[in-house]
Structure formats: structure tokens, C-alpha cells
Design an enzyme around this catalytic site. Structure first.
Site, PDB file in Angstrom:
ATOM      1  N   GLY A  13      36.145  45.213  29.389  1.00  0.00           N
ATOM      2  CA  GLY A  13      35.509  45.199  30.697  1.00  0.00           C
ATOM      3  C   GLY A  13      33.995  45.202  30.566  1.00  0.00           C
ATOM      4  N   CYS A  14      33.315  44.758  31.619  1.00  0.00           N
ATOM      5  CA  CYS A  14      31.865  44.588  31.558  1.00  0.00           C
ATOM      6  C   CYS A  14      31.149  45.941  31.487  1.00  0.00           C
ATOM      7  CB  CYS A  14      31.379  43.758  32.735  1.00  0.00           C
ATOM      8  SG  CYS A  14      31.949  44.331  34.351  1.00  0.00           S
ATOM      9  N   PHE A  15      31.465  46.840  32.424  1.00  0.00           N
ATOM     10  CA  PHE A  15      30.862  48.178  32.356  1.00  0.00           C
ATOM     11  C   PHE A  15      31.180  48.810  31.009  1.00  0.00           C
ATOM     12  CE2 PHE A  15      31.202  48.252  37.167  1.00  0.00           C
ATOM     13  CZ  PHE A  15      29.837  48.339  37.397  1.00  0.00           C
ATOM     14  N   VAL A  16      32.441  48.658  30.609  1.00  0.00           N
ATOM     15  CA  VAL A  16      32.933  49.293  29.391  1.00  0.00           C
ATOM     16  C   VAL A  16      32.100  48.869  28.175  1.00  0.00           C
ATOM     17  CG1 VAL A  16      34.978  49.716  28.010  1.00  0.00           C
ATOM     18  CG2 VAL A  16      35.227  49.158  30.442  1.00  0.00           C
TER      19      VAL A  16
END
Lengths: 347, 347, 347, 347
Positions: free
Chosen positions: C149-152
Site C-alpha cells: 500500500g502507498c501509505f504503508v
């Protein structure tokens, strides 16, 4: 290997040249000069270069630069390219001036609009106007290139097919309503260009008096073979990059909408950096962001008898650094698209 | 009629005071001072004032200003309010300082963080911290008001109900992650705040070292009655106005989500400028744009044991000029909301 | 030549894959699928592709796609990658899922957070988490990649050096305050993401309940070798691209600021896509725009005992399509940086 | 007390009417209708109203609304105002239509451009065009007001002084190049108006075919007393609020720049909502944000023989809700500026 120096590397057009040339395997970046930031690493000033370009900004040493470089890009305000081009010429090196010093063929007109004397009339005569779509052969043999203005490029590419037809449009009926992002205003800290002032707002400026006017008229006159006067109004858009010009001209008659659209499609069929949109589609600046492309929408309004052309470019690319690199490619016998084949950064 | 002067009227907080006071029928604007623009009409500098405020900016004449005015708003960088407040005090006039000169009760702490000597320790003692929701009675009787910092206001209103409970949260567990629009950086022309640099980007700054830190800690310590240390990180958002603070604190336990939400609702039930959102709703800065409001979202995360508070204000309003006018209203016995009852400019 | 298909080519991550792969000379784009736009030319839907990519969008024909392609990128909402991966596996083809279907190793946790049953538990077991900086060897041999994921990604790269040290930070003290541009919300037309709603505003969302939380915790737990719980709050920034995460953690003690900074510099010294900024510099999202880079700023606040890490990526690149291509490069034995060596588009 | 209902209260113009009327002490808000959000509290849909307006949105009950209200604002797409105005007329109530249903005096032209039949030709005849600066006396006595279009208002105010002179400009030489913020596109969730699509970009749309064209021509023809055809091109600016129109017309000759500027100054000397800027100054949209003002810059370009007028308004205010309230004030015998005296929200 082409040895390159960039004079004024820490302005927006200068650092865009660094972006375009910094990773090329056929180019060596010799000197990056900056008055303000001499002695500092350019990747610390511009962290988007981190890990890619490890040069330290230098004061301009004209002797050294013209000795080391095959071509010198000048990304400085007008007036500054004159002595640099003179010295480069003496040493047999090439110069691409992204400023206005070699754009206006008549030194008197230059002096009237730019308020400084033109000290190199002979070089001015030799200099070639660097719009490849207009005359790429001349560029191939040039020593000094006058890289076109950003607004100018968007307008010339929008009008060229019609101007070449000589009598399709009414002389002096041309109105160019142009809109630019803020990077065109440069990287000087002034209040009018603060984020807080510009955001969520729109304004006109330089109405009836912008310096790009004589440059546009000079080229349109050359293209049409007849004296051409235009109305030009620039505006400021709350976006960093991009120019859109909406161009109006009265058609002399007898030409259909299909005919006019076909004229544009044919004119640019083989151009790598100009795309004519299908009839009914209109371009947006975001589609050419980060690229050397110009996208054009064209229609003929039968009701009013006017052709309307909408032209978009990235002002730092086809309007400045990208076109300069395109010119460099031509001057050094490379494929014109070398290092410039890229897809726009959308969204 | 209240006679008012604004010292530093051409900065963003100064001109916001002009917006708030310029049309009030119970206020006379006497002097608008500006070093840079003295002699120029303020409505030509700021065309949003056209037709509404026809003052000419003046150099500061301290004698004249303190003679003519009942209250003087000082909207200048730190250090400048000290001599103004001194003179005003001598003449029996009131001062509302929108800068930092009277915020930190300990002159030594002021000097450490602001790097200038504090020349008015006696006035500092007298000065009242101008957060009406914390202590409006003291404000009513004040001569010198220290108008709170913008980040500070968003954080104090977000934490006050919990701090007053003394033992609901773990000391020193507070983290304040704040985000501000660009008008907080002022109206000086510097490269870092150009539209071209800020647009479509986000960054942190002043990490671990921002000057609002001791001010936040001083007030939280007062509210909780115990020494409180916080972590504060400011960020820059590509928008002109608005602050959002996301505040984290570990709850000591034994308190439910409902209980914590109810605590906030009760604490602010009678406050005209603070709205607690229903549970599950989170505020956005646009909702308070142009207003003196603070909107709060609150939740308790049972998984982690932390309370999370999101607080939004308009930094030029509740974070500066609006709160200053609220303080003026209190100081002059007016309804606290006079001239401040407005609905946010959405969208 | 690698034969590639993109399932969901007209979302933002899908079309970013087209941008990255469309001009590569070692890649053939076979099928671009789109439910909504099947039958339309992708260059008319996305004019930034004009002249570069001349594909027509197709309905997904799973049999055909898995026959023709060596690798299939799935850029669809969660749930959709399951049958595609199953079929691809049967045919011996590779899948890179940019959605969430193979990220959470525990199917029960997946079902709890995503509210759909996980139909391919065996594939889930085999799937490799595609964060090359964490375990590139596993990626090289993978058949199914769970693209992070991007935030991750922004958070894992920010914390990895510390987590690997096992005992440098206090368990469960980690707070991740993340800020994202709007392209992360996808290309569905909903009111909350209209320009008019988002512009010049800032907000938090999904407080205490965002689906990236278990994914972050799963990986941090693997890295640290001990159960790790975090606090994660996402926010929406008025910009198209970019994520910045501000990460706080309490240091167990005995480590100096220099030591911590050096830890990060060493950890990433040989990573092509991670740059650690010099101490005192903080990253901005604009520096990585359009690139696969992650830039990190790190400090240790002696006053509070916390380390503060600021991590920026382009959510569509290192946070999605760029990382997916990096994974593809690894899976096919290419240089990891193939097609990804680019300088950020600044300004 | 004036009893008011707003039909379509949850679109941008509807909720702007709520902002303008919600705090007025001489107005009672009776019904706020919304098909989509009936049953929901408007302050939860639009948190900028929190604490100020506590209405619940209702389905439209035409009988009830026309019984309870003195005036009904219709803020719906075209076609919808027809039955509402009919019923209101029967009950002797007033209607202000912010849509297009009563703007075009020729029902056939309406049907051609809007593709729906006009069912109320008699009401159409009676309806008064609500541009107070053009004919405020007619507005005072009107029952049905056709509130002008947003682009239209900016253009009419920019040209009115010249049109009234009858022969100062060349017929059919007028070109209106208009630029609008995104709130003009309404609050429907569609992909083209997502933040991600619009941000940092600029485009033209509706070239040669925008529906405001016949409305502009109808009014200019009335003002000049002679058939007038214009060229109109709208563009989309990445900002929420604001319209700027750049208007070009060829001057018949014999008029100096000073004379033309003076014409505008005199024409608007007594108008409360129109400000003519000093010669050489050009307006920006931000100066009128949130206000009912129109600001005008004017010049005569002797080189080309054209007058250039730049006109700015807030599209939701003078271009919609503000002008509607101005009309209401006139219809009810109030001071025209009641509730509309405000200073623009700058910055």
C-alpha cells in the site's frame, strides 16, 4: 560525448536543463553556474536531483566555460547572453540562449522593448531562431540559437499552418489570449508571486504591453510573408507549469471547418512533438506536463467566421529547456527526439 | 466609538484586522502604519478593500498613535511591540500584540527562543494571555493582551478540556502534528514561499525546534497544574489559510469514548466560537475559512489507548486577527461576538 | 521481450503503469482492460498518451490475457485480483497485484478489514510482499506479488532501519501521521473529491480505522521480530500526487542523534531509490514527484526522547506503479532500476 | 420579515444563498429543499454552517413552499423553475430563478440551446432580467426574476458603458475570453471535475458552443440597440471561485484612452458593487472573493485600435447568489446593499 555548460543553472529553466541532461549518457555536464548559490551543491538546493547530479554551483568563469564546453546554454535574464555568445563564437563553440538577446532581428526593436543596447549586431545577424518546426535546417548549421519565448512558441505553433497559407486569415485580426503557470515568472522572491497571493486566483498582466509581442509579430510576418500585427494578453494561472493560448483569427472565407482541421493535421503529421487533437477535443496543460509536446485543438466557428485555436505546452519544456535540448540535438546531428521521448506526468 | 490603530497594517494579519474592523460602525480606524508602503493608499495595495477603506498608510508616529487611539493592534515581528506597549501604557491606552513579545511569562525563555532581550519585564508580568475560552475575565480587565500564536490556539482549544481534568492523560505523551496554510509565513518575498515552490507539495519544517513549543507548554502546564512537555511538528500545506492540528495523547484509562466525547461537548457548549463535531465526523479547514471558529473532532482509540483530537481554525482569524478582535470586544465591554458572527466561505 | 497486461488500465495506478511501460523497448503491452471504457482508445481518454500509446481498452478476457502475457498487473479494488491470480497461476504466469488481496498473511484479518472472503488461501501463502528494500531475494522468485500500500510503503521505509535493531524503540510508541495527495482516492466521480471541495482545504479521515493499519503492523512485526501496534492517521492534502508520513517513536535510550542518523544512512547507502537527507534537512513531496524515490529526514529530539522521521514518496510511483515495475524488473532478472531512473519533476 | 425558501439548497449556489440569508435578522429561512439529502441536517452536510443554520433538508412540497414563502429562490438546473414559478405566480409570490429558464426572451432560442420545451411563455414575457446595474427599476416591480448567468454578468458589466454609446465599437468585433473557477460546474460527482484532474491544469471547453452565448448577445443587443454577435470561449481555472473575462472590441475611432477610461468611471460612479480600477491596474479574482463586487480594468491599445476590458466577479456571488439577494433587496424595497456589504476574503 557532448560537453555542456549551463549558465544560470539555479533558475527554473536552468535546473530544468539539468533534469533533461543530467542522466543522458551522451552528455557531460561541465559547469553549472550560479551567482547566488556558487559553492553549494545543486542537489542540496534542489533535492529532486539527490543521487542523480552531484555538481557544485560555480561562479561563471567565461574563459574556462568556453574552453571546456561544446555548447553553452544561457538561462539568464536578457542582456547577459551577449558577452557569453561573443566569447563562445571566438572559441568556435555553440550557444543556445534561452533569453531574449538574439530573438529580435532588428536591434532597434530589441532596444526599444528591452531597454538595453544590443552590443553584438553581427552575431544577431547570424543567430538562428530555434523553432525546429519552422526551420530545422537552419538550426542544424547554427552557432548561436535564439531559443523562442514560451508564450511565443505556443502561439507560433498554433498559427503556423494558417500563416503559411498566406491569405486564409484577415491580416491584423489575430488575438492571442494566453495563460501561463507561475514558473514563467522565475525564481526571484517577490511578494506578487508568493503562494498566498497567487493561489485560488486568476489575473491578467502586461495587457497591451508584453515583450513577447514583437517576437510573435516578427515570426508571423516571416511565415505569412506580410506585415502582421497581433493583440496579445498574458494571464497568470494558479499552477506551476503550463501555457495555454487561445487564438482567434477571422477567416477570409471559403474554407470549411473540415478543411481547416485537415490543414493542421497535415502540417504536423510528421512532427514528433506536435499533436493535433481530433475535432471537438480541446487540450489541457496537464497533458503535456514535463514533456516537449505541443497539443492543439482547432475549430472554425461558422457563425462568427473565426478560427479558434487552443495550444498548450509546458512552458519550461517546449517553452524553454525542452526546445533548447531539441535544438542541441539538431545542432549535433543527433536524432531530434534524443532524451525527449517522454509521456506527460498525468495526473 | 472605539478609536483603533493598526501597527503593521500591510502584513497578512494587519490587513485582516482592516477587513474585520473597516466596516464596523462602532470602530474608527485612525492610523494604519506600514514601513514599506507609507504614503500609499491601502486600497490600491489591497484591491479587496476598494470602495471600503480609503486610508493612506503612514510611518509609525508613536506619540500620535498613542494619543489618538483607544487601542493599538501590533501586527509586527517579535521585538517591535515592546516600545509600543510601553508608550501606550504611559498614555493609559490598551495594546493587543499579535506577535510573541508578551506570550512567554518567563523573560529568559523568551530570550532563549527569540534571541532578543525582553526590555519590558514589568509589562510582561501584567500582560494577559488572550485566549478567551481559557480566561475571559482576565482579558476584560487587561491593558496589554498577548494574542496567542496560531498553532498554539488550535492546540490549546483541542486539549483544554482534557488538561483541566488533570489526570486523564499521561503526562508528556502529547504529540501535536500541525499543518498550516502559507499565510502564516507572512508577506515577505522569499523563494521558499513562491507559488511555484509550494504548489502541489507538502513538507515538514522546524521539526523539534519551533518557537511555538514553549508557548504551548506554558499554557498546558497552567491548565493541567503540572509540568507538561509536548512534541510539536509543523507542516506546510498548499493552501493560503487554515491550520489543522492532529493531537495524540495516551489516556490514563478508565474513560470510554463516549465519556471523552461528552467532556468536549460540555466544555464548549456555551462557547460561541468552538464547535465539537458529532462523533465520527472530522473537521476540515475549509469549514472555518474566514471565520473566528474552531471546530473539533474527537475520538478515543480503544485499541491503542490514545485520544485523538483534530482541531481546525483559520490561522488569520481565530489564530490571529479574529481572536484579537474577540479580545478587543471583551476589553471594551462589548458582546464578544460583535463583528465576528459570520459563516465560513465554503467552497 | 516481456509481455504485459494491465487489468484496470484507466484508474490512476493503471494509467501510471502505462506511462512507465508504454515506451520501454523490452516490454510489449498486450492488453489494457477497462470495464467502463472498453472500446475506446486510451490516448483519447488520457491525452497525455497521445502519439505514444495507441491501444484500445478491452473488457477483461481472462483466458486470453493469461495466455498472452508473461506478467499481469492488477490495478483494481480489493477482491478482484483473486480469480485473476488463480488463473494466472494455473497458466504459469506471474501476477503483481496493486490491490490488497495478497498483502495480509492472515486471511481472517483480511476478511475483518476488507469485508470479503478470501478465496485463495493457498496463493496467499505463496504470495510475496513486494517491498524490495525489505526482501528482494524473495521477490525474484515470486509468482504472485502483493504490491505494498502507498501509505504503508512510506512508513515501512521510514521505520525499517530502526525496527531491525529490535530494541532501539519502545514497543507500541509508534505514531504515524500521514498526509496524502488526492490521486490515492482513485478516479471515481464522487462529491468529496471534487476540486471545489478539496482545494485550499485540509482534513483528516479514517482516524483510528484505516485499512492500512494491519498491513503496517504485520510488516513492522516481521521486521522487529516482536508484536508491534501503531497509531495511524491519514490526511488529505490539496495536491494530486505525493505522500508524506511523519513518524514518531520513543527511543529506548543510549542512542545519540548522530548515531541514529548514521543508522539510516548506512541502511540505505546502496539502495537506488531511497535517499537519506543530511541532518537538518526535511523532505518535501515535490522532490520525488514522478519518480520511484523515497526521501527521508531523520532527527532525534533529546528534549522529548523521541525519534522523528519524515518520509516522502510519490503515491502513484513508489507507492504503487513504480514499485510494481521495480518488482517486475526483479522477477524477470533485469536491473532493478530499468525504466525507473528519472529525476523528479520540479517545480 | 421576509419569508424565504431555497429550492435546491445543497448545490453550490443554493448553499451560498443559505450563507447570505442564514444570519439576516430581516429574513426567515422557511424551507431548504434537496432531493438528494432530504431528511439530513444541512449543517452536517455543510459544516461551515455548524452553529448557524439548523435546518433539515426537505423534499420539495410546492404547495407548502408557495404558501409559506414570500419569495422562492430556485437554484436548480434549467427546466425545473418553470412549474415552480407558475405555482408561485398563482399564489402571488415572487420567484428568483438562478437557472436559465427565464433568461432568453425568445422561447424558440431557449429550446434550441437548452433542448427542452418552454412551458410558460406568458411568465417568460413578464419575467425581468435581474441585472440591477442595467435596469433596477424593472426589478423593483418584478414577480419573476431571471437571475443572470455567471459568465454573462462578468461580460455585461464589462461592456455596458460602451454598448450604451451605440457607435463607439465595431459591431461583431467583440471577443469574450472567459475563465471560471470550478464551483461553476456544480456539485455533481463527475470524473472531469475531480481535484486530481483539475489541479495544476488549465483548459478550454465549450468552444464556440456555450449556452451563455445567446444570453450575452440578447442583452448586448438590447443595450446597443443593434444586433450584436460575439465570440465567447470559456476556460476552467484551478480555483474554486471566481470568473475573469478578458473582453476585446475594436473601437470605431476618435476616442482616446483617457476618454474610454473616464466613460467607465462615470458609468459606475454610483454603483455600490462595481469598481473601476485606476488606469494601469488590472483586477484579480481574489479581490472579490466572497463579495458581490465586480472589478474592472480598462485600456485602449492605440497600436491595434482595440479596447481591452478585464472584468472579475465571484461566480457564486455577483454571478449567482449575491446578485439574487441584491435582486431580492430591490423587490422588497430594502436598501440594495442589505446583507451584501462585505470585504473580499484576501488572501
Amino acid at each position: 560525448m557532448i560537453h555542456v555548460s549551463i549558465i544560470g543553472a539555479t533558475g527554473y529553466t536552468g535546473v530544468e536543463l539539468v533534469r533533461l541532461l543530467g542522466l543522458r549518457e551522451d552528455v557531460v555536464l561541465d559547469h553549472l553556474t550560479s551567482r547566488t548559490y556558487a559553492g553549494q551543491k545543486i542537489q542540496h538546493l534542489f533535492p529532486h536531483l539527490l543521487g542523480n547530479v552531484d555538481h557544485t554551483c560555480e561562479e561563471l568563469d567565461l574563459e574556462q566555460v568556453t574552453t571546456d564546453s561544446d555548447v553553452i546554454f544561457v538561462a539568464l535574464p536578457h542582456g547577459h547572453a551577449l558577452p557569453i555568445a561573443k566569447k563562445a563564437k571566438e572559441k568556435g563553440k555553440k550557444v543556445i540562449d534561452l533569453g531574449a538577446d538574439f530573438r529580435l532581428k532588428d536591434a532597434a526593436v530589441y532596444e526599444e522593448w528591452y531597454k538595453v543596447p544590443h552590443t553584438e549586431p553581427k552575431l544577431l545577424e547570424e543567430a538562428v531562431y530555434g523553432l525546429p518546426e519552422w526551420d530545422r535546417d537552419a538550426i542544424k548549421d547554427a552557432t548561436v540559437i535564439a531559443n523562442p519565448g514560451c508564450f511565443v512558441t505556443s502561439i507560433l505553433l498554433g498559427l503556423m499552418p494558417l500563416m503559411k497559407k498566406k491569405d486564409w486569415i484577415v491580416p491584423n485580426s489575430i488575438i492571442c489570449d494566453s495563460k501561463s503557470g507561475t514558473s514563467g515568472a522565475g525564481r526571484a522572491g517577490n511578494v506578487a508571486n508568493l503562494f498566498t497571493e497567487v493561489e485560488s486566483s486568476f489575473k491578467a498582466y502586461g495587457v497591451a504591453h508584453h515583450r513577447h509581442t514583437p517576437e510573435i509579430e516578427q515570426l508571423l510576418t516571416q511565415m505569412a510573408g506580410t506585415d502582421t500585427m497581433i493583440q496579445f494578453t498574458p494571464h497568470l494561472v494558479p499552477m506551476s507549469r503550463g501555457i495555454l493560448s487561445t487564438i482567434y483569427a477571422t477567416v477570409t472565407g471559403g474554407h470549411t471547418a473540415d478543411e481547416i482541421h485537415a490543414l493542421f493535421e497535415e502540417a504536423y503529421a510528421d512532427e514528433p512533438f506536435v499533436q493535433v487533437l481530433p475535432a471537438g477535443m480541446w487540450p489541457m496543460t496537464k497533458s503535456v506536463k514535463g514533456t516537449n509536446n505541443c497539443q492543439l485543438g482547432v475549430t472554425y466557428d461558422e457563425r462568427t467566421g473565426r478560427v479558434i485555436i487552443v495550444s498548450v505546452i509546458d512552458n519550461l519544456m517546449k517553452g524553454a529547456a525542452g526546445q533548447a535540448v531539441q535544438n542541441m540535438n539538431l545542432m549535433f546531428g543527433l536524432a531530434e527526439t534524443t532524451g525527449l521521448q517522454m509521456i506527460g506526468l498525468f495526473p
